[in-house]
Scaffold this motif. Structure first.
Motif, short mmCIF file in Angstrom:
data_model
loop_
_atom_site.label_atom_id
_atom_site.label_comp_id
_atom_site.label_asym_id
_atom_site.label_seq_id
_atom_site.Cartn_x
_atom_site.Cartn_y
_atom_site.Cartn_z
N ARG A 79 45.89 54.79 55.20
CA ARG A 79 44.66 55.60 55.25
C ARG A 79 44.83 56.89 54.46
O ARG A 79 43.90 57.37 53.84
CB ARG A 79 44.29 55.94 56.68
CG ARG A 79 43.87 54.74 57.49
CD ARG A 79 43.63 55.11 58.92
NE ARG A 79 43.59 53.88 59.70
CZ ARG A 79 43.23 53.83 60.96
NH1 ARG A 79 42.87 54.93 61.58
NH2 ARG A 79 43.21 52.69 61.59
N LYS A 80 46.03 57.46 54.50
CA LYS A 80 46.27 58.72 53.80
C LYS A 80 46.19 58.53 52.28
O LYS A 80 45.89 59.46 51.55
CB LYS A 80 47.62 59.30 54.19
CG LYS A 80 47.63 59.86 55.59
CD LYS A 80 48.95 60.45 55.97
CE LYS A 80 48.91 60.96 57.39
NZ LYS A 80 50.18 61.46 57.85
N LYS A 81 46.46 57.32 51.82
CA LYS A 81 46.39 57.04 50.38
C LYS A 81 44.95 57.07 49.90
O LYS A 81 44.68 57.29 48.73
CB LYS A 81 46.98 55.65 50.07
CG LYS A 81 48.46 55.55 50.29
CD LYS A 81 48.92 54.14 50.01
CE LYS A 81 50.37 53.92 50.41
NZ LYS A 81 50.77 52.54 50.24
N CYS A 82 44.02 56.81 50.82
CA CYS A 82 42.59 56.76 50.45
C CYS A 82 42.04 58.13 50.37
O CYS A 82 41.43 58.81 50.77
CB CYS A 82 41.82 55.90 51.43
SG CYS A 82 42.37 54.19 51.44
N LEU A 133 36.14 50.45 60.73
CA LEU A 133 36.53 49.39 59.81
C LEU A 133 38.05 49.32 59.67
O LEU A 133 38.64 48.24 59.72
CB LEU A 133 35.90 49.60 58.43
CG LEU A 133 36.36 48.61 57.37
CD1 LEU A 133 35.62 47.28 57.52
CD2 LEU A 133 36.20 49.17 55.97
N ARG A 134 38.66 50.47 59.50
CA ARG A 134 40.12 50.51 59.32
C ARG A 134 40.85 50.03 60.56
O ARG A 134 41.87 49.35 60.46
CB ARG A 134 40.55 51.91 58.91
CG ARG A 134 40.12 52.24 57.48
CD ARG A 134 40.41 53.66 57.10
NE ARG A 134 40.14 53.89 55.69
CZ ARG A 134 40.22 55.06 55.10
NH1 ARG A 134 40.56 56.13 55.81
NH2 ARG A 134 39.97 55.18 53.83
N GLU A 135 40.33 50.36 61.73
CA GLU A 135 40.94 49.85 62.97
C GLU A 135 40.80 48.34 63.05
O GLU A 135 41.76 47.63 63.35
CB GLU A 135 40.29 50.51 64.19
CG GLU A 135 40.87 51.85 64.53
CD GLU A 135 40.27 52.41 65.81
OE1 GLU A 135 39.97 51.63 66.74
OE2 GLU A 135 40.11 53.65 65.86
N LYS A 136 39.58 47.86 62.78
CA LYS A 136 39.31 46.41 62.83
C LYS A 136 40.21 45.65 61.85
O LYS A 136 40.69 44.55 62.16
CB LYS A 136 37.84 46.16 62.49
CG LYS A 136 37.44 44.70 62.48
CD LYS A 136 36.00 44.54 62.04
CE LYS A 136 36.03 43.92 60.68
NZ LYS A 136 34.77 43.72 60.03
N CYS A 137 40.44 46.25 60.71
CA CYS A 137 41.21 45.57 59.65
C CYS A 137 42.71 45.84 59.74
O CYS A 137 43.47 45.28 58.94
CB CYS A 137 40.69 46.01 58.28
SG CYS A 137 39.01 45.46 57.95
N GLY A 138 43.12 46.67 60.67
CA GLY A 138 44.54 46.96 60.82
C GLY A 138 45.12 47.77 59.67
O GLY A 138 46.29 47.60 59.31
N ILE A 139 44.33 48.66 59.11
CA ILE A 139 44.82 49.52 58.04
C ILE A 139 45.56 50.67 58.68
O ILE A 139 44.99 51.45 59.46
CB ILE A 139 43.65 50.01 57.15
CG1 ILE A 139 42.97 48.79 56.49
CG2 ILE A 139 44.13 50.99 56.10
CD1 ILE A 139 41.71 49.11 55.75
N SER A 140 46.83 50.79 58.37
CA SER A 140 47.70 51.76 59.03
C SER A 140 47.36 53.19 58.63
O SER A 140 46.71 53.44 57.62
CB SER A 140 49.16 51.48 58.68
OG SER A 140 49.40 51.81 57.32
N ALA A 141 47.86 54.13 59.43
CA ALA A 141 47.63 55.55 59.16
C ALA A 141 48.21 55.93 57.80
O ALA A 141 47.63 56.73 57.07
CB ALA A 141 48.24 56.40 60.27
N ALA A 142 49.36 55.37 57.44
CA ALA A 142 49.98 55.66 56.14
C ALA A 142 49.08 55.17 55.00
O ALA A 142 48.91 55.87 54.00
CB ALA A 142 51.35 55.03 56.05
#
Length: 184
Positions: free
Chosen positions: A181-184, A170-179
């Motif tokens: 992702r770390k907040k989650c 999902l994160r790849e598809k939505c373009g959610i960056s690694a930075a």
């Protein structure tokens, strides 16, 4: 069961408005009706109201029966309208049970029902915008991780791998960056 009786207890779970409660038979229906008629609203108010008549265990029994009903509607009828309320009721149960000295009951619920939440992930990813889907999948991942750590079983480890794979996709598809992702 009349929807207004359920939403009086959990008015903050606005998604309950979209759920069909025609087949719901909760414990203590007269307590729910009396609570609604009192004009009071919210879980804390319901607990105080319950303690004055049947005891606070009634609150937990109501929440558990509501969760079971939502999960059954999803599994039997594939109703997406119950998905978000089910996750919210699950989280509410975690807090309520632990805050009120029913931690063992929380462990039983977590072990019994986390798999149902995991089965909802594809529907959430398909039906929600990226931000909402990411939030719900992150919550489900955290709960699954809790189960994996708490229960020494390959089943929960496999569930966690499944959730993490879905969340990553999902994160790849939505373009959610690694930075981000770390907040989650």
């Amino acid at each position: 069961m009349e929807k207004k009786l359920i939403t009086a207890v959990l008015p903050e779970v606005i998604e309950l408005e979209g759920v069909d409660f025609g087949q719901f038979s909760p414990p203590y229906p007269n307590l729910l009706r009396a609570f609604w008629e009192s004009g009071r609203r919210g879980l804390r108010e319901f607990q105080e109201f319950s303690e004055g008549s049947v005891g606070k265990k009634a609150v937990g029994q109501f929440l558990i029966s509501l969760l079971q009903y939502l999960l059954i509607r999803y599994r039997r009828f594939n109703e997406y309208s119950v998905v978000k309320p089910a996750v919210k009721v699950f989280i509410t149960l975690k807090g309520w049970l632990n805050e009120n000295g029913f931690g063992r009951d929380w462990e039983k619920l977590l072990s019994s029902f986390i798999g149902y939440l995991v089965t909802m992930i594809p529907a959430i990813a398909e039906n929600e915008d990226c931000e909402t889907a990411n939030a719900y999948l992150t919550v489900i991942r955290d709960l699954t991780e809790e189960a994996s750590k708490r229960f020494d079983s390959d089943y929960y480890d496999e569930l966690l791998q499944r959730v993490e794979g879905s969340l990553e996709a999902l994160r790849e598809k939505c373009g959610i960056s690694a930075a981000e992702r770390k907040k989650c």
